[in-house]
Design a protein around this motif. Structure first.
Motif, short mmCIF file in Angstrom:
data_model
loop_
_atom_site.label_atom_id
_atom_site.label_comp_id
_atom_site.label_asym_id
_atom_site.label_seq_id
_atom_site.Cartn_x
_atom_site.Cartn_y
_atom_site.Cartn_z
N UNK A 10 0.61 0.28 17.03
CA UNK A 10 1.64 0.35 16.00
C UNK A 10 1.10 0.05 14.61
N UNK A 11 -0.19 -0.28 14.53
CA UNK A 11 -0.79 -0.56 13.22
C UNK A 11 -1.40 0.71 12.66
N UNK A 12 -0.92 1.11 11.51
CA UNK A 12 -1.38 2.33 10.88
C UNK A 12 -2.26 1.97 9.69
N UNK A 13 -3.43 2.56 9.63
CA UNK A 13 -4.27 2.39 8.44
C UNK A 13 -4.13 3.66 7.61
N UNK A 14 -3.68 3.51 6.38
CA UNK A 14 -3.42 4.66 5.53
C UNK A 14 -4.41 4.66 4.36
N UNK A 15 -5.16 5.74 4.23
CA UNK A 15 -6.11 5.85 3.11
C UNK A 15 -5.56 6.90 2.15
N UNK A 16 -5.35 6.49 0.90
CA UNK A 16 -4.75 7.41 -0.07
C UNK A 16 -5.82 8.10 -0.90
N UNK A 17 -5.84 9.41 -0.82
CA UNK A 17 -6.71 10.26 -1.65
C UNK A 17 -8.13 9.73 -1.79
N UNK A 18 -8.73 9.51 -0.64
CA UNK A 18 -10.10 8.99 -0.63
C UNK A 18 -11.06 10.01 -1.23
N UNK A 19 -11.94 9.55 -2.09
CA UNK A 19 -12.88 10.45 -2.77
C UNK A 19 -14.08 10.76 -1.90
N UNK A 20 -14.74 9.72 -1.37
CA UNK A 20 -15.96 9.91 -0.58
C UNK A 20 -15.62 10.05 0.90
N UNK A 21 -15.91 11.20 1.49
CA UNK A 21 -15.61 11.36 2.91
C UNK A 21 -16.34 10.32 3.77
N UNK A 113 7.12 -4.59 17.78
CA UNK A 113 8.43 -3.92 17.80
C UNK A 113 8.44 -2.54 17.17
N UNK A 114 7.66 -2.36 16.12
CA UNK A 114 7.80 -1.11 15.37
C UNK A 114 6.52 -0.85 14.56
N UNK A 115 6.37 0.36 14.02
CA UNK A 115 5.15 0.67 13.27
C UNK A 115 5.05 -0.16 11.98
N UNK A 116 3.84 -0.51 11.64
CA UNK A 116 3.54 -1.23 10.40
C UNK A 116 2.35 -0.53 9.75
N UNK A 117 2.17 -0.72 8.44
CA UNK A 117 1.08 -0.01 7.78
C UNK A 117 0.33 -0.87 6.77
N UNK A 118 -0.94 -0.56 6.66
CA UNK A 118 -1.81 -1.18 5.67
C UNK A 118 -2.36 -0.03 4.84
N UNK A 119 -2.15 -0.09 3.53
CA UNK A 119 -2.44 1.05 2.66
C UNK A 119 -3.60 0.75 1.71
N UNK A 120 -4.59 1.64 1.70
CA UNK A 120 -5.76 1.47 0.84
C UNK A 120 -5.78 2.59 -0.19
#
Lengths: 252, 252
Positions: A10-21, A113-120
């Protein structure tokens, strides 16, 4: 037995518009070493990409299953808590975790209980204001004030390590599942971001109507919305707040 | 005042025969973000190296000052405690730290007095038996049993983060007071019980008027009042809530 792994799922790691693949690949590896599997990429500059695959090493399966979306909103709308990583920003009124372990305990507990997210955010410029508004909390990893800039995948590794520890420690002390009525438990869950958003919009509309937002520089609405975000109402409470607001808006 | 930085300066990160120069650079950056500065390289395959410099970003000064030695013995002979990072090895008779934070507290406490070291082996093959014999303790970072292999610089980052936290927590015991403007601080204070009471009464009156409390057994008012109590608004927030409520009550 299957319950605990689902908390990690349920832990989502979200990477926003990452420049370096390469950072995407290294982040996937970091996640895998700590038992995380849900990677979401918001508008990556290049993906899939050879360099990402090379840096992933054992994290390749995560790249193959990574979800690519067009906006942060799409990535987190069903999440109960959304933590944005950021350098310390003074004017940001999101509730702030002071330490990684504090964040991790909170996230892992809700992830049962439900999805959660960590945003980078982006490597250089982080998150935009609109993206920050998608978050419910922020975390600034305490770091050397002379050079506090962790590489993106290193920040993922540190957080993943904290999450894995919180999960392991949780597992050893709890052990017993309680059986409350499903609907009772649900009422105590935090609202989804979407439900919260809906309330915040009703609040704005009602105060606008009532002529309470007549001083544009007073940040009245922002302050009130921040208050409600920080207050973390349960689902039940939010529905009462929504109902009360509706009742107050009706001409009487 | 100069004493605490010296504790961080007493922490030595030792990389043994690193294969990829990029890992050396990334390790230097990881160290710098967490206030560490002493990097020692035992027989690096290539150093100095362009790729190391590129990956170091803000960690370059650490590369410039890095000490290069020929054996682990040379790197750690003056240290009071020498912790070898390793995957879990059954036959290794060194005392073992179970968690990074436990290791960090122990190291930082001794680092007040004398040099201490954290030793990272080769990317693929780790440390030899002779090198393990140079260590006083070992640490295996707990990780996903399916893929426990952290990248070298990621392991450095996780440990450096733990060390920095252990150092900060040691420091904060002392207690320094900040001086903000009085009126700014006052707005952030919690309201008095009286102010809070006044708001709760206004809320009750408004909802009564609006016909929202028509189900006496639903505990609607109690739940909402509990929510506001739990949310602990600041004085400023409470005055905005009070104002908003007043605006909503006025016939419009």
């Amino acid at each position: 037995m299957t319950e605990q792994p689902s908390a990690l799922k349920n832990v989502r790691i979200v990477l926003v518009q990452t420049w370096h693949p390469g950072n995407i690949g290294a982040a996937a590896r970091a996640m895998r070493t700590m038992g995380l599997s849900q990677l979401v990429l918001v508008n990556p500059r290049r993906f899939p990409d050879e360099e990402a695959t090379r840096m992933a090493a054992g994290g390749e399966p995560l790249l193959e299953q990574a979800r690519v979306v067009e906006s942060l909103e799409d990535a987190v709308s069903d999440c109960g808590i959304v933590v944005g990583l950021s350098a310390r920003l003074r004017n940001l009124a999101l509730p702030q975790f002071e330490e990684g372990d504090e964040m991790a305990r909170e996230l892992m507990s809700l992830a049962e209980e439900m999805p959660v997210a960590l945003v980078f955010g982006r490597e250089r410029s982080g998150l935009t204001n609109d993206e920050i508004a998608c978050c419910t909390h922020q975390l600034s990893l305490p770091a050397n004030p002379d050079y506090p800039i962790l590489n993106l995948s290193q920040a993922v590794q540190v957080c993943a390590h904290e999450l894995y520890r919180a999960w392991r420690h949780r597992r050893t002390d709890s052990g017993i599942t309680t059986h409350e009525g499903e609907s009772e438990r649900e009422k105590d869950l935090p609202p989804t971001r979407e439900q919260m958003q809906h309330f915040q919009q009703s609040l704005a509309a009602a105060l606008q109507e009532a002529g309470f937002l007549n001083q544009p520089h007073a940040q009245t609405l922002e302050r009130l919305q921040n208050f409600y975000r920080r207050a973390s109402p349960t689902r039940k409470e939010l529905s009462l707040l929504q109902g009360a607001l509706k009742a107050l808006r009706q001409p009487h």
